[in-house]
Design a protein around this motif. Structure first.
Motif, PDB file in Angstrom:
ATOM      1  N   ALA A 160       0.835  -1.205   0.000  1.00 35.78           N
ATOM      2  CA  ALA A 160       0.000   0.000   0.000  1.00 35.78           C
ATOM      3  C   ALA A 160       0.866   1.249   0.000  1.00 35.78           C
ATOM      4  CB  ALA A 160      -0.923   0.010   1.211  1.00 35.78           C
ATOM      5  N   TYR A 161       0.286   2.313  -0.574  1.00 36.30           N
ATOM      6  CA  TYR A 161       0.892   3.643  -0.491  1.00 36.30           C
ATOM      7  C   TYR A 161      -0.207   4.643  -0.181  1.00 36.30           C
ATOM      8  CZ  TYR A 161       2.888   8.145  -1.597  1.00 36.30           C
ATOM      9  OH  TYR A 161       3.290   9.449  -1.503  1.00 36.30           O
ATOM     10  N   ASP A 162       0.087   5.506   0.780  1.00 37.19           N
ATOM     11  CA  ASP A 162      -0.830   6.586   1.129  1.00 37.19           C
ATOM     12  C   ASP A 162       0.015   7.759   1.587  1.00 37.19           C
ATOM     13  OD1 ASP A 162      -2.653   8.356   2.445  1.00 37.19           O
ATOM     14  OD2 ASP A 162      -4.060   6.704   2.710  1.00 37.19           O
ATOM     15  N   ALA A 163      -0.080   8.863   0.862  1.00 34.46           N
ATOM     16  CA  ALA A 163       0.745  10.038   1.174  1.00 34.46           C
ATOM     17  C   ALA A 163       0.432  10.621   2.547  1.00 34.46           C
ATOM     18  CB  ALA A 163       0.537  11.102   0.092  1.00 34.46           C
ATOM     19  N   TYR A 164      -0.754  10.310   3.075  1.00 34.60           N
ATOM     20  CA  TYR A 164      -1.179  10.915   4.336  1.00 34.60           C
ATOM     21  C   TYR A 164      -1.305   9.920   5.486  1.00 34.60           C
ATOM     22  CZ  TYR A 164      -2.188  14.607   1.030  1.00 34.60           C
ATOM     23  OH  TYR A 164      -2.072  15.545   0.040  1.00 34.60           O
ATOM     24  N   CYS A 165      -0.897   8.690   5.246  1.00 36.98           N
ATOM     25  CA  CYS A 165      -0.981   7.649   6.279  1.00 36.98           C
ATOM     26  C   CYS A 165       0.440   7.201   6.620  1.00 36.98           C
ATOM     27  CB  CYS A 165      -1.816   6.468   5.793  1.00 36.98           C
ATOM     28  SG  CYS A 165      -1.985   5.133   7.004  1.00 36.98           S
ATOM     29  N   PRO A 166       0.840   7.231   7.880  1.00 37.69           N
ATOM     30  CA  PRO A 166       2.202   6.809   8.240  1.00 37.69           C
ATOM     31  C   PRO A 166       2.472   5.364   7.829  1.00 37.69           C
ATOM     32  CG  PRO A 166       1.095   7.865  10.100  1.00 37.69           C
ATOM     33  CD  PRO A 166       0.052   7.644   9.049  1.00 37.69           C
ATOM     34  N   LYS A 167       3.696   5.113   7.418  1.00 35.95           N
ATOM     35  CA  LYS A 167       4.091   3.757   7.053  1.00 35.95           C
ATOM     36  C   LYS A 167       3.825   2.778   8.195  1.00 35.95           C
ATOM     37  CE  LYS A 167       7.742   4.089   3.575  1.00 35.95           C
ATOM     38  NZ  LYS A 167       9.148   3.741   3.291  1.00 35.95           N
ATOM     39  N   SER A 168       4.054   3.248   9.412  1.00 39.64           N
ATOM     40  CA  SER A 168       3.883   2.374  10.570  1.00 39.64           C
ATOM     41  C   SER A 168       2.444   1.885  10.690  1.00 39.64           C
ATOM     42  CB  SER A 168       4.299   3.104  11.848  1.00 39.64           C
ATOM     43  OG  SER A 168       3.535   4.290  12.013  1.00 39.64           O
ATOM     44  N   ALA A 169       1.480   2.746  10.350  1.00 39.59           N
ATOM     45  CA  ALA A 169       0.071   2.360  10.432  1.00 39.59           C
ATOM     46  C   ALA A 169      -0.263   1.299   9.384  1.00 39.59           C
ATOM     47  CB  ALA A 169      -0.824   3.581  10.248  1.00 39.59           C
ATOM     48  N   ILE A 170       0.334   1.426   8.200  1.00 37.71           N
ATOM     49  CA  ILE A 170       0.129   0.435   7.140  1.00 37.71           C
ATOM     50  C   ILE A 170       0.740  -0.906   7.560  1.00 37.71           C
ATOM     51  CG2 ILE A 170       0.749  -0.178   4.761  1.00 37.71           C
ATOM     52  CD1 ILE A 170       0.618   2.856   4.104  1.00 37.71           C
ATOM     53  N   GLU A 171       1.947  -0.850   8.064  1.00 38.46           N
ATOM     54  CA  GLU A 171       2.642  -2.081   8.447  1.00 38.46           C
ATOM     55  C   GLU A 171       2.007  -2.743   9.667  1.00 38.46           C
ATOM     56  OE1 GLU A 171       6.582  -0.489   8.613  1.00 38.46           O
ATOM     57  OE2 GLU A 171       6.849  -0.665   6.430  1.00 38.46           O
ATOM     58  N   ASP A 172       1.442  -1.936  10.575  1.00 41.89           N
ATOM     59  CA  ASP A 172       0.741  -2.494  11.735  1.00 41.89           C
ATOM     60  C   ASP A 172      -0.478  -3.309  11.307  1.00 41.89           C
ATOM     61  OD1 ASP A 172       2.553  -1.402  13.474  1.00 41.89           O
ATOM     62  OD2 ASP A 172       1.276   0.280  14.092  1.00 41.89           O
ATOM     63  N   ALA A 173      -1.000  -3.005  10.109  1.00 43.01           N
ATOM     64  CA  ALA A 173      -2.148  -3.743   9.578  1.00 43.01           C
ATOM     65  C   ALA A 173      -1.713  -4.984   8.795  1.00 43.01           C
ATOM     66  CB  ALA A 173      -2.982  -2.824   8.686  1.00 43.01           C
ATOM     67  N   GLY A 174      -0.429  -5.299   8.846  1.00 45.50           N
ATOM     68  CA  GLY A 174       0.072  -6.486   8.161  1.00 45.50           C
ATOM     69  C   GLY A 174       0.236  -6.303   6.666  1.00 45.50           C
ATOM     70  N   VAL A 175       0.460  -5.052   6.239  1.00 47.01           N
ATOM     71  CA  VAL A 175       0.604  -4.716   4.825  1.00 47.01           C
ATOM     72  C   VAL A 175       1.968  -4.066   4.623  1.00 47.01           C
ATOM     73  CG1 VAL A 175      -0.328  -3.272   2.958  1.00 47.01           C
ATOM     74  CG2 VAL A 175      -1.889  -4.431   4.543  1.00 47.01           C
ATOM     75  N   LYS A 176       2.613  -4.331   3.489  1.00 49.86           N
ATOM     76  CA  LYS A 176       3.920  -3.743   3.196  1.00 49.86           C
ATOM     77  C   LYS A 176       3.736  -2.334   2.650  1.00 49.86           C
ATOM     78  CE  LYS A 176       5.718  -8.321   1.916  1.00 49.86           C
ATOM     79  NZ  LYS A 176       4.445  -9.062   1.782  1.00 49.86           N
ATOM     80  N   ALA A 177       4.388  -1.358   3.257  1.00 51.02           N
ATOM     81  CA  ALA A 177       4.307   0.032   2.807  1.00 51.02           C
ATOM     82  C   ALA A 177       5.394   0.315   1.782  1.00 51.02           C
ATOM     83  CB  ALA A 177       4.452   0.973   3.995  1.00 51.02           C
ATOM     84  N   VAL A 178       5.037   1.029   0.718  1.00 49.77           N
ATOM     85  CA  VAL A 178       6.025   1.464  -0.275  1.00 49.77           C
ATOM     86  C   VAL A 178       6.147   2.981  -0.227  1.00 49.77           C
ATOM     87  CG1 VAL A 178       5.587  -0.532  -1.750  1.00 49.77           C
ATOM     88  CG2 VAL A 178       4.337   1.585  -2.161  1.00 49.77           C
ATOM     89  N   ASP A 179       7.183   3.509  -0.909  1.00 48.47           N
ATOM     90  CA  ASP A 179       7.529   4.922  -0.761  1.00 48.47           C
ATOM     91  C   ASP A 179       6.797   5.878  -1.696  1.00 48.47           C
ATOM     92  OD1 ASP A 179       9.375   4.450   1.301  1.00 48.47           O
ATOM     93  OD2 ASP A 179      10.948   3.931  -0.144  1.00 48.47           O
TER      94      ASP A 179
END
Length: 305
Positions: A160-179
């Protein structure tokens, strides 16, 4: 207070019952305007309304000017681009949406469309499976989180990528964050769009961005039509016969896209929130928000601050 429920396309009967009960439980009056055929009916009905609940109905400056007592408009759903929020603010009218109420319905539709697409629109020919495919989620809000939840059940590799969502929040949901969104398109077999239509995002899903996808890429759009650069995507699909585009929002260039048989599909109308549950949840949430506004001045869901 008089609450007008103005819906050219009405809520389901069960939803109307729940909305009415919720509004009246706080001592407010509920008035229905359903299936109106002309905007003049809306202009007349809104004259003495203190609040209004709408679905995809257009709340234009003309509607706002006709509503001399209006204090709050709630859109039963997430998107609110059918409401002139800036003009409402000028008139000191609060505009709210009901975020999250339609999220599961939209997320389930994503996978209904995806299974249909990877099985070649059920044309009898061998297709592929979702298991192990790389799924990119563009924007990790309420819908994006539900898409990720369902994708785990399919055994997909989720990014997932979201310009307004911290990477940590994405990763806490078990999803890999990209830049970046570019990285998301480059990496994934499928990209599901969940961005709003803003000045920044309109036309952003374009020839160059989608062109970064690997062979056999699929773009799923259950967000907004305006985020797609239709001319650019049409050109790319001419150049790349391996790509598929599936959506629940018929493009302006629908006839042009239709020539890509087996690679393009659109529902006849917007379908993301079209479930009995989402219909009821969003309507009752709108009624509760209006009651809270009049009772305590609560504006936590205001979108035109």
């Amino acid at each position: 207070m008089k609450v007008l429920v103005a819906t050219e396309k009405p809520f389901a009967a069960e939803a109307v019952k729940g909305i009415k009960e919720e509004i009246e439980s706080a001592g407010n009056e509920c008035v229905l305007l359903e299936k109106y055929a002309d905007v003049s009916q809306l202009l007349d009905a809104v004259k003495d309304a203190d609040a209004m609940i709408v679905r995809s109905d257009k709340v234009t400056p003309a509607v706002i000017d006709a509503a001399g007592k209006l204090k709050i408009v709630v859109r039963a759903g997430a998107g609110y681009d059918s409401i002139d929020t800036a003009y409402a603010k000028q008139k000191n009218i609060v505009v709210e949406n009901t975020p999250g109420q339609n999220s599961n319905a939209v997320a389930e539709l994503v996978f209904g469309l995806l299974v249909y697409a990877v099985r070649n629109f059920y044309n009898g020919k061998s297709g592929t499976e979702l298991l192990g495919k790389k799924l990119g989620i563009l924007a990790f809000g309420n819908v994006g989180r539900n898409v990720a939840r369902i994708a785990k059940g399919f055994g997909m590799d989720i990014y997932a990528y979201d310009a307004y969502c911290p990477k940590s929040a994405i990763e806490d949901a078990g999803v890999k964050a990209v830049d970046s969104q570019e990285a998301l398109f480059e990496l994934c077999d499928i990209v599901s769009l969940h961005i709003p239509a803003t000045a920044e995002t309109k036309g952003s899903i374009n020839h160059d961005l989608v062109g970064k996808m690997r062979k056999g890429g699929i773009v799923v759009n259950t967000a907004r039509k305006e985020v797609i650069d239709e001319a650019g995507l049409l050109k790319l699909m001419e150049e790349r016969p391996d790509l598929k585009y599936i959506t629940d929002i018929k493009p302006d260039a629908d006839a042009d896209f239709a020539k890509f048989e087996g690679r393009y599909f659109s529902t006849p109308k917007k379908m993301g929130a079209q479930t009995a549950e989402a219909n009821t949840n969003a309507g009752i949430a709108a009624a509760r928000q209006i009651n809270a506004f009049f009772a305590t001045g609560d504006t936590r869901f205001q979108v035109n601050k």
